[in-house]
Design an enzyme around this catalytic site. Structure first.
Site, PDB file in Angstrom:
ATOM      1  N   ASN A 162       0.860  -1.187   0.000  1.00 23.16           N
ATOM      2  CA  ASN A 162       0.000   0.000   0.000  1.00 23.16           C
ATOM      3  C   ASN A 162       0.891   1.230   0.000  1.00 23.16           C
ATOM      4  O   ASN A 162       1.352   1.700   1.039  1.00 23.16           O
ATOM      5  CB  ASN A 162      -0.924   0.001   1.220  1.00 23.16           C
ATOM      6  CG  ASN A 162      -1.976  -1.081   1.124  1.00 23.16           C
ATOM      7  OD1 ASN A 162      -2.955  -0.956   0.397  1.00 23.16           O
ATOM      8  ND2 ASN A 162      -1.746  -2.176   1.846  1.00 23.16           N
ATOM      9  N   GLU A 163       1.137   1.719  -1.200  1.00 28.79           N
ATOM     10  CA  GLU A 163       2.048   2.844  -1.395  1.00 28.79           C
ATOM     11  C   GLU A 163       1.370   4.164  -1.010  1.00 28.79           C
ATOM     12  O   GLU A 163       0.140   4.195  -0.824  1.00 28.79           O
ATOM     13  CB  GLU A 163       2.473   2.891  -2.872  1.00 28.79           C
ATOM     14  CG  GLU A 163       3.255   1.686  -3.342  1.00 28.79           C
ATOM     15  CD  GLU A 163       4.734   1.735  -2.947  1.00 28.79           C
ATOM     16  OE1 GLU A 163       5.082   2.352  -1.922  1.00 28.79           O
ATOM     17  OE2 GLU A 163       5.546   1.124  -3.668  1.00 28.79           O
ATOM     18  N   PRO A 164       2.149   5.247  -0.899  1.00 26.27           N
ATOM     19  CA  PRO A 164       1.540   6.555  -0.652  1.00 26.27           C
ATOM     20  C   PRO A 164       0.384   6.802  -1.619  1.00 26.27           C
ATOM     21  O   PRO A 164       0.486   6.497  -2.809  1.00 26.27           O
ATOM     22  CB  PRO A 164       2.704   7.526  -0.898  1.00 26.27           C
ATOM     23  CG  PRO A 164       3.908   6.728  -0.507  1.00 26.27           C
ATOM     24  CD  PRO A 164       3.616   5.316  -0.954  1.00 26.27           C
ATOM     25  N   SER A 166      -2.589   5.430  -0.872  1.00 27.44           N
ATOM     26  CA  SER A 166      -3.566   4.379  -0.545  1.00 27.44           C
ATOM     27  C   SER A 166      -4.564   4.900   0.487  1.00 27.44           C
ATOM     28  O   SER A 166      -4.175   5.531   1.478  1.00 27.44           O
ATOM     29  CB  SER A 166      -2.865   3.144   0.030  1.00 27.44           C
ATOM     30  OG  SER A 166      -1.995   2.582  -0.921  1.00 27.44           O
ATOM     31  N   THR A 181      10.223   2.114  -4.268  1.00 25.93           N
ATOM     32  CA  THR A 181      10.064   0.695  -3.938  1.00 25.93           C
ATOM     33  C   THR A 181      10.720  -0.177  -5.010  1.00 25.93           C
ATOM     34  O   THR A 181      11.418  -1.148  -4.705  1.00 25.93           O
ATOM     35  CB  THR A 181       8.564   0.347  -3.811  1.00 25.93           C
ATOM     36  OG1 THR A 181       8.033   1.111  -2.725  1.00 25.93           O
ATOM     37  CG2 THR A 181       8.344  -1.129  -3.549  1.00 25.93           C
TER      38      THR A 181
END
Ligand code: GLP
Length: 269
Positions: A162-164, A166, A181
């Site tokens: 869950n990346e920025p 999300s 990432t």
């Protein structure tokens, strides 16, 4: 408790933060917590439903669980697992797949039933992924929800993948990986062009529903993002901040990962 282990278990703002001298002591503690939960569920005649993480951080925890299985008879026969995420696309036999990782670091060494293992499938055709993700969350619910979720943190502040950006109510889905990432995975994959651009990840909401969450972080390289995760403003810029103020979350850190925390009351440092 082992007196060599220097811990702090204050609960402030409902946060429980334990700071260990090193990742070895911290990992042994976490493995003990998991083992106790498995044994407790065995006594109740129930399954233990674990949410598992990949990355370097939990490797020592898994090694200690294997030791407990081999030397102290801890059985995984009643354990059901759901992994947080998997690269997409990727085949399970790929050395960097999380299927490969989990078998290498845990599953091949304990008595877990193969039918109890769930890892997002990185081989699906795009048109069926959405339905698959819905069924992944549904299956967790069918098992009664996660008893305990292990979590690491990525440099972007991601939990799972869950990346920025999300949302707190996000569910399991296909996501794009951030450039940070992907660049962190270049060495493992042997080249930028070999790192997948997407992943299937459990959503923030799916993670936060777990009845217990143990957040792990070690080493200096995590200190800055740990500070943001624990002390920064809650929001989508750093998805790990969604864990703040949840009563079921315990943060387990080594001294180095905790070294930039500013709220002195969290430890006896
Ligand atoms: C990957 C995983 C995350 C993990 C993160 C940190 O991105 N999807 O679940 O927390 O790596 O990895 P490491 O533990 O190697 O620092």
């Amino acid at each position: 408790m082992d007196t060599k282990i220097q811990t702090s278990t204050r609960c402030l703002d409902k946060k429980a933060v334990k700071i260990y001298p090193d990742q070895e002591a911290a990992s042994v503690y976490v493995a003990q917590r998991i083992a106790q939960m498995i044994i407790q569920r065995q006594r109740e005649g129930k399954q233990a439903v674990l949410g598992l993480a990949t990355g370097k951080t939990p490797i020592r925890v898994y090694a200690e669980l294997i030791r407990l299985h081999r030397e102290e008879g801890l059985s995984f026969a009643n354990v059901v697992t759901f992994n947080l995420d998997e690269y997409y696309p990727i085949v399970p036999t790929h050395e960097q797949s999380y299927v490969h990782f989990m078998h290498r670091h845990l599953f091949d060494h304990v008595d877990i039933l193969h039918s109890h293992i769930h890892i997002p499938d990185g081989t699906l055709s795009p048109e069926i992924i959405q339905e698959y993700c819905i069924s992944y969350d549904r299956k967790i619910e069918e098992y009664g929800g996660l008893d305990l979720q292990l979590l690491g943190i990525g440099r972007t502040g991601h939990i799972g993948f869950n990346e920025p950006g999300s949302a707190p109510d996000s569910t399991t889905r296909l996501v794009d990986l951030s450039e940070i990432t992907r660049s962190d995975a270049i060495d493992d994959f042997g080249g930028e062009d070999k790192v997948p651009r997407q992943a299937i990840t459990m959503g923030v909401q799916s993670i936060l529903k777990a009845r217990e969450i143990i957040f792990l972080a070690w080493e200096k390289r995590k200190a800055e993002i740990v500070r943001k995760a624990l002390e920064g403003e809650v929001g989508e810029k750093v998805p790990a901040t969604y864990l703040q103020n949840l009563p079921q979350v315990e943060y387990v850190l080594d001294k180095e990962a905790a070294s930039m925390l500013q709220r002195q009351e969290w430890s006896d440092r």
